[in-house]
Design an enzyme around this catalytic site. Structure first.
Site, mmCIF file in Angstrom:
data_model
loop_
_atom_site.group_PDB
_atom_site.id
_atom_site.type_symbol
_atom_site.label_atom_id
_atom_site.label_comp_id
_atom_site.label_asym_id
_atom_site.label_seq_id
_atom_site.Cartn_x
_atom_site.Cartn_y
_atom_site.Cartn_z
ATOM 1 N N GLY A 17 0.772 -1.234 0.000
ATOM 2 C CA GLY A 17 0.000 0.000 0.000
ATOM 3 C C GLY A 17 0.800 1.280 0.000
ATOM 4 N N GLY A 18 1.829 1.389 -0.800
ATOM 5 C CA GLY A 18 2.516 2.662 -0.969
ATOM 6 C C GLY A 18 1.749 3.489 -1.983
ATOM 7 N N HIS A 19 0.794 4.288 -1.492
ATOM 8 C CA HIS A 19 0.004 5.130 -2.395
ATOM 9 C C HIS A 19 -0.802 6.120 -1.568
ATOM 10 C CE1 HIS A 19 -3.432 2.784 -1.155
ATOM 11 N NE2 HIS A 19 -2.884 1.668 -1.603
ATOM 12 N N ALA A 20 -1.482 7.030 -2.265
ATOM 13 C CA ALA A 20 -2.389 7.969 -1.596
ATOM 14 C C ALA A 20 -3.746 7.852 -2.270
ATOM 15 C CB ALA A 20 -1.862 9.400 -1.730
ATOM 16 N N ARG A 29 0.409 6.755 2.149
ATOM 17 C CA ARG A 29 0.424 5.814 3.270
ATOM 18 C C ARG A 29 0.918 4.441 2.823
ATOM 19 N NH1 ARG A 29 -2.135 1.535 2.123
ATOM 20 N NH2 ARG A 29 -4.318 1.221 2.589
#
Ligand code: TYD
Length: 139
Positions: free
Chosen positions: A51-54, A99
């Site tokens: 979940g490396g993203h916004a 996040r």
């Protein structure tokens, strides 16, 4: 514009019982939005990250139902790390923050509630794009 200070740890009700404890969440109460979606992450190999993203619009509420993992939030200026390792704490993450979920323990179980239906266009997957949108005040 959201910042890491808008991320909140929320203590959930806990009914301690020799037969097993019970906790619960209610939308628009412990979870400060209407729940449109619930999903969970399981069978994660120990030490893994996700979940490396916004999200542009989606707000989230994250609970570690079993085991432990860390949620790192980033508003482009500051980062904060939240260690989730109890099933009676939830983490509220507003939209517009980068996040990542890291350090999953073996057999951990992450439960997530979202404020919108799944929409691939709501994801910002590129960190530089995230920074640009944040700097322009668009998220
Ligand atoms: P994704 O959100 O990218 O997971 P992570 O951020 O933890 O890496 O979701 C992984 C896949 O699951 C992606 O291909 C889309 C799908 N998915 C849905 O179809 N609906 C959902 O509600 C979610 C959260 C994911």
């Amino acid at each position: 514009m959201t910042t890491v200070d808008d991320v909140k740890v929320i203590e959930l009700p806990k009914f301690t019982d020799p037969r097993g404890n019970l906790s619960f969440v209610e939308q628009l109460n412990h979870i400060p939005f209407e729940i449109k979606r619930t999903y969970w992450i399981y069978d994660v190999p120990g030490g893994e990250s996700r979940g490396g993203h916004a999200f542009r619009k989606n707000q989230e509420f994250i609970v570690s139902l079993s085991g432990a993992f860390d949620v790192i939030v980033d508003d482009g200026r500051h980062k904060k790390k939240f260690e989730l390792n109890r099933s009676y704490y939830g983490l509220y993450v507003p939209a517009g923050l980068w996040r990542e979920m890291v350090n999953f323990s073996t057999n951990s179980l992450a439960l997530e509630f979202g404020s919108i239906f799944y929409d691939v266009n709501d994801y910002i997957l590129n960190y530089d794009e995230f920074l640009n949108l944040k700097n322009d005040g668009e998220i």
